[in-house]
Design an enzyme around this catalytic site. Structure first.
Site, PDB file in Angstrom:
ATOM      1  N   LYS A  93       0.867  -1.175   0.000  1.00 13.69           N
ATOM      2  CA  LYS A  93       0.000   0.000   0.000  1.00 13.69           C
ATOM      3  C   LYS A  93       0.907   1.229   0.000  1.00 13.69           C
ATOM      4  CE  LYS A  93      -4.535   0.892   0.723  1.00 13.69           C
ATOM      5  NZ  LYS A  93      -5.718   0.216   0.213  1.00 13.69           N
ATOM      6  N   GLY A 195     -18.026   8.137   0.095  1.00  6.63           N
ATOM      7  CA  GLY A 195     -17.160   8.434  -1.039  1.00  6.63           C
ATOM      8  C   GLY A 195     -17.436   7.449  -2.165  1.00  6.63           C
ATOM      9  N   VAL A 197     -16.813   4.220  -2.581  1.00  3.45           N
ATOM     10  CA  VAL A 197     -17.420   2.934  -2.214  1.00  3.45           C
ATOM     11  C   VAL A 197     -18.766   3.169  -1.523  1.00  3.45           C
ATOM     12  CG1 VAL A 197     -17.143   0.780  -0.935  1.00  3.45           C
ATOM     13  CG2 VAL A 197     -15.142   1.892  -1.912  1.00  3.45           C
TER      14      VAL A 197
HETATM   15  P1  NAD Z   1     -13.165   8.016  -0.735  1.00  4.77           P
HETATM   16  O1  NAD Z   1     -12.044   8.952  -0.487  1.00  4.77           O
HETATM   17  O2  NAD Z   1     -13.815   8.044  -2.064  1.00  4.77           O
HETATM   18  O3  NAD Z   1     -14.311   8.217   0.364  1.00  4.77           O
HETATM   19  C1  NAD Z   1     -14.077   8.331   1.732  1.00  4.77           C
HETATM   20  C2  NAD Z   1     -15.202   9.177   2.295  1.00  4.77           C
HETATM   21  O4  NAD Z   1     -15.112   9.153   3.723  1.00  4.77           O
HETATM   22  C3  NAD Z   1     -15.128  10.633   1.860  1.00  4.77           C
HETATM   23  O5  NAD Z   1     -16.391  11.072   1.386  1.00  4.77           O
HETATM   24  C4  NAD Z   1     -14.710  11.367   3.144  1.00  4.77           C
HETATM   25  O6  NAD Z   1     -15.217  12.681   3.203  1.00  4.77           O
HETATM   26  C5  NAD Z   1     -15.343  10.468   4.197  1.00  4.77           C
HETATM   27  N1  NAD Z   1     -14.740  10.583   5.523  1.00  4.77           N
HETATM   28  C6  NAD Z   1     -13.441  10.735   5.872  1.00  4.77           C
HETATM   29  N2  NAD Z   1     -13.314  10.791   7.202  1.00  4.77           N
HETATM   30  C7  NAD Z   1     -14.565  10.666   7.718  1.00  4.77           C
HETATM   31  C8  NAD Z   1     -15.080  10.641   9.033  1.00  4.77           C
HETATM   32  N3  NAD Z   1     -14.299  10.749  10.109  1.00  4.77           N
HETATM   33  N4  NAD Z   1     -16.413  10.498   9.190  1.00  4.77           N
HETATM   34  C9  NAD Z   1     -17.252  10.387   8.110  1.00  4.77           C
HETATM   35  N5  NAD Z   1     -16.799  10.401   6.841  1.00  4.77           N
HETATM   36  C10 NAD Z   1     -15.480  10.546   6.639  1.00  4.77           C
HETATM   37  O7  NAD Z   1     -12.621   6.553  -0.385  1.00  4.77           O
HETATM   38  P2  NAD Z   1     -13.197   5.160  -0.879  1.00  4.77           P
HETATM   39  O8  NAD Z   1     -12.410   4.718  -2.056  1.00  4.77           O
HETATM   40  O9  NAD Z   1     -14.679   5.202  -0.928  1.00  4.77           O
HETATM   41  O10 NAD Z   1     -12.746   4.211   0.328  1.00  4.77           O
HETATM   42  C11 NAD Z   1     -13.465   4.186   1.558  1.00  4.77           C
HETATM   43  C12 NAD Z   1     -12.844   3.160   2.505  1.00  4.77           C
HETATM   44  O11 NAD Z   1     -12.888   1.861   1.910  1.00  4.77           O
HETATM   45  C13 NAD Z   1     -11.354   3.404   2.812  1.00  4.77           C
HETATM   46  O12 NAD Z   1     -11.071   2.980   4.123  1.00  4.77           O
HETATM   47  C14 NAD Z   1     -10.638   2.509   1.836  1.00  4.77           C
HETATM   48  O13 NAD Z   1      -9.355   2.154   2.274  1.00  4.77           O
HETATM   49  C15 NAD Z   1     -11.578   1.319   1.824  1.00  4.77           C
HETATM   50  N6  NAD Z   1     -11.495   0.504   0.607  1.00  4.77           N
HETATM   51  C16 NAD Z   1     -11.704   1.077  -0.606  1.00  4.77           C
HETATM   52  C17 NAD Z   1     -11.635   0.282  -1.743  1.00  4.77           C
HETATM   53  C18 NAD Z   1     -11.920   0.848  -3.104  1.00  4.77           C
HETATM   54  O14 NAD Z   1     -12.111   0.068  -4.058  1.00  4.77           O
HETATM   55  N7  NAD Z   1     -11.980   2.167  -3.264  1.00  4.77           N
HETATM   56  C19 NAD Z   1     -11.333  -1.080  -1.630  1.00  4.77           C
HETATM   57  C20 NAD Z   1     -11.141  -1.629  -0.356  1.00  4.77           C
HETATM   58  C21 NAD Z   1     -11.212  -0.829   0.759  1.00  4.77           C
END
Ligand code: NAD
Length: 364
Positions: A93, A195, A197
């Site tokens: 990562k 976000g 996901v």
């Molecule tokens: P993203 O950046 O698109 O969305 C994250 C969202 O969380 C944002 O809207 C942000 O404003 C919000 N956020 C941040 N801190 C916060 C808080 N304290 N309280 C409420 N909301 C908050 O990220 P993503 O790609 O949707 O990923 C979300 C999570 O899923 C992450 O932990 C990521 O590691 C995990 N993940 C993502 C993927 C993927 O395919 N994108 C795969 C596996 C795991």
């Protein structure tokens, strides 16, 4: 990201080997470029099963120790995610220190691509929090060791919708186990972080008839998503609300001693990586309290499954089929945990570790 401090309070600022998050990582690479302002850290945890694949996160960390801790925890999680999903990939990562809304430029992402390229394929990158397919397009200009690039460039695009589908499958399995039916109709679900996901998860949930509550740090996002899917905005503290299922989809460590006591839900199933601030302590407390936890690295593997397919020849149907199977694997893990009287996290970890140990033995 103050929540991470809960996990590793003893760490000296900047320490790597002394960090309690350091768990036999193979390599940690620090990337610094004054011209573009790039400050990144690439963590390669384990490459026994294959090259280390994992997304890049851009986040405005309070300090370097938080960034180091995050990359160490996230890269280790990727090792187990790939293993339990049957993929020939290791765990890695990257984190870029900075505000993705203000500090990110095409030049910075290209410079990051040069650093990824310097590792000759030991690490393959993709999207994570704060990173888009456009950013991966910039990285692709400098290296072939990148996935999640736009479909027009021959890639598989944003992995997030597939991740959300897998989380939805894991949540259905958890509902089946806990409530006796995987029908989420009428269930109150809190999605924290809407976000890439989180939004698609909200879509699946509202289509399934769930009562969805959403929470995010950005009000504009909440208003946009609420209007699109008829979800209810919860702008206060998530743990003050009443709901059946908690879906953490923001950052890690939101399941900790301060929150478990206040949690109304009896099921936790979400996308965020490293949801448990301390996997042993918090996993055990959840078990004691009868809160069913769907292990994060198992149910959020859809995106990894999708980008893995991009490395050979992208096949979306096959990726979705494998992702759908998360439903069955999750049920198996719940049964194993019950039979062996261990936490669901430990049950998943045991299976993931066993595959790595077996492969390593064959290699020697
Ligand atoms: P993203 O950046 O698109 O969305 C994250 C969202 O969380 C944002 O809207 C942000 O404003 C919000 N956020 C941040 N801190 C916060 C808080 N304290 N309280 C409420 N909301 C908050 O990220 P993503 O790609 O949707 O990923 C979300 C999570 O899923 C992450 O932990 C990521 O590691 C995990 N993940 C993502 C993927 C993927 O395919 N994108 C795969 C596996 C795991």
């Amino acid at each position: 990201m103050s929540d991470l401090k809960l996990t590793d309070s003893a760490v000296v600022d900047g320490a790597v080997f002394a960090s309690t998050s350091f768990k036999d990582h193979e390599q940690v690479v620090f990337c610094n470029d004054a011209e573009t302002g790039l400050k990144a850290i690439i963590g390669i945890h384990n490459t026994v099963l294959g090259p280390a694949l994992g997304g890049t996160r851009m986040w405005n960390y309070d300090n370097e120790a938080d960034a180091i801790r995050d990359v160490l925890r996230l890269s280790r999680g990727m090792t187990f995610k790939a293993s339990i999903s049957g993929l020939n990939l290791g765990g890695g990562k990257a984190v870029i220190i900075g505000d993705s809304r203000k500090d990110k430029t095409d030049a910075l992402m290209q410079k990051f691509g040069e650093y990824v390229n310097s590792l000759s394929g030991r690490y393959i990158t993709a999207e994570d929090v704060g990173i888009t397919t456009h950013d991966m397009e910039m990285v692709k200009l400098k290296t072939d060791h990148v996935t999640g690039v736009p479909v027009e460039m021959g890639g598989s695009g944003d992995p997030s919708p597939v991740t959300a589908y897998g989380v939805f499958m894991g949540m259905k399995a958890a509902a089946h186990y806990k409530f006796g039916s995987d029908n989420l109709g009428g269930k109150k679900v809190m999605v924290q972080g809407i976000g890439h996901v989180g939004e698609t998860l909200v879509k699946h949930l509202t289509e399934a008839g769930a009562e969805v509550m959403i929470n995010d740090i950005h009000m504009d996002r909440m208003e946009e998503v609420a209007a699109k899917y008829q979800a209810t905005i919860h702008s206060g503290d998530v743990f003050d609300a009443e709901f059946d299922i908690y879906a953490p989809c923001a950052l890690g460590a939101t399941v900790n001693p301060h929150t478990i006591d206040r949690l109304s839900a009896t099921v936790i199933a979400g996308a965020a990586n490293n949801q448990l601030a301390d996997e042993w302590r918090d996993g055990a407390t959840l078990k004691e309290k009868g809160i069913l936890y769907a292990p994060d690295f198992l149910i959020n593997a859809g995106g990894l499954i999708n980008v893995y397919s991009e490395i050979a020849k992208y096949d979306r149907e096959e990726s979705l089929r494998r992702t759908e199977n998360i439903y069955h694997t999750t049920l198996e893990i719940f049964r194993k945990a019950e039979v062996e009287n261990i936490t669901t996290h430990e049950a998943a970890l045991k299976i993931a570790e066993a595959r790595i140990i077996q492969t390593k033995a064959q290699q020697n």
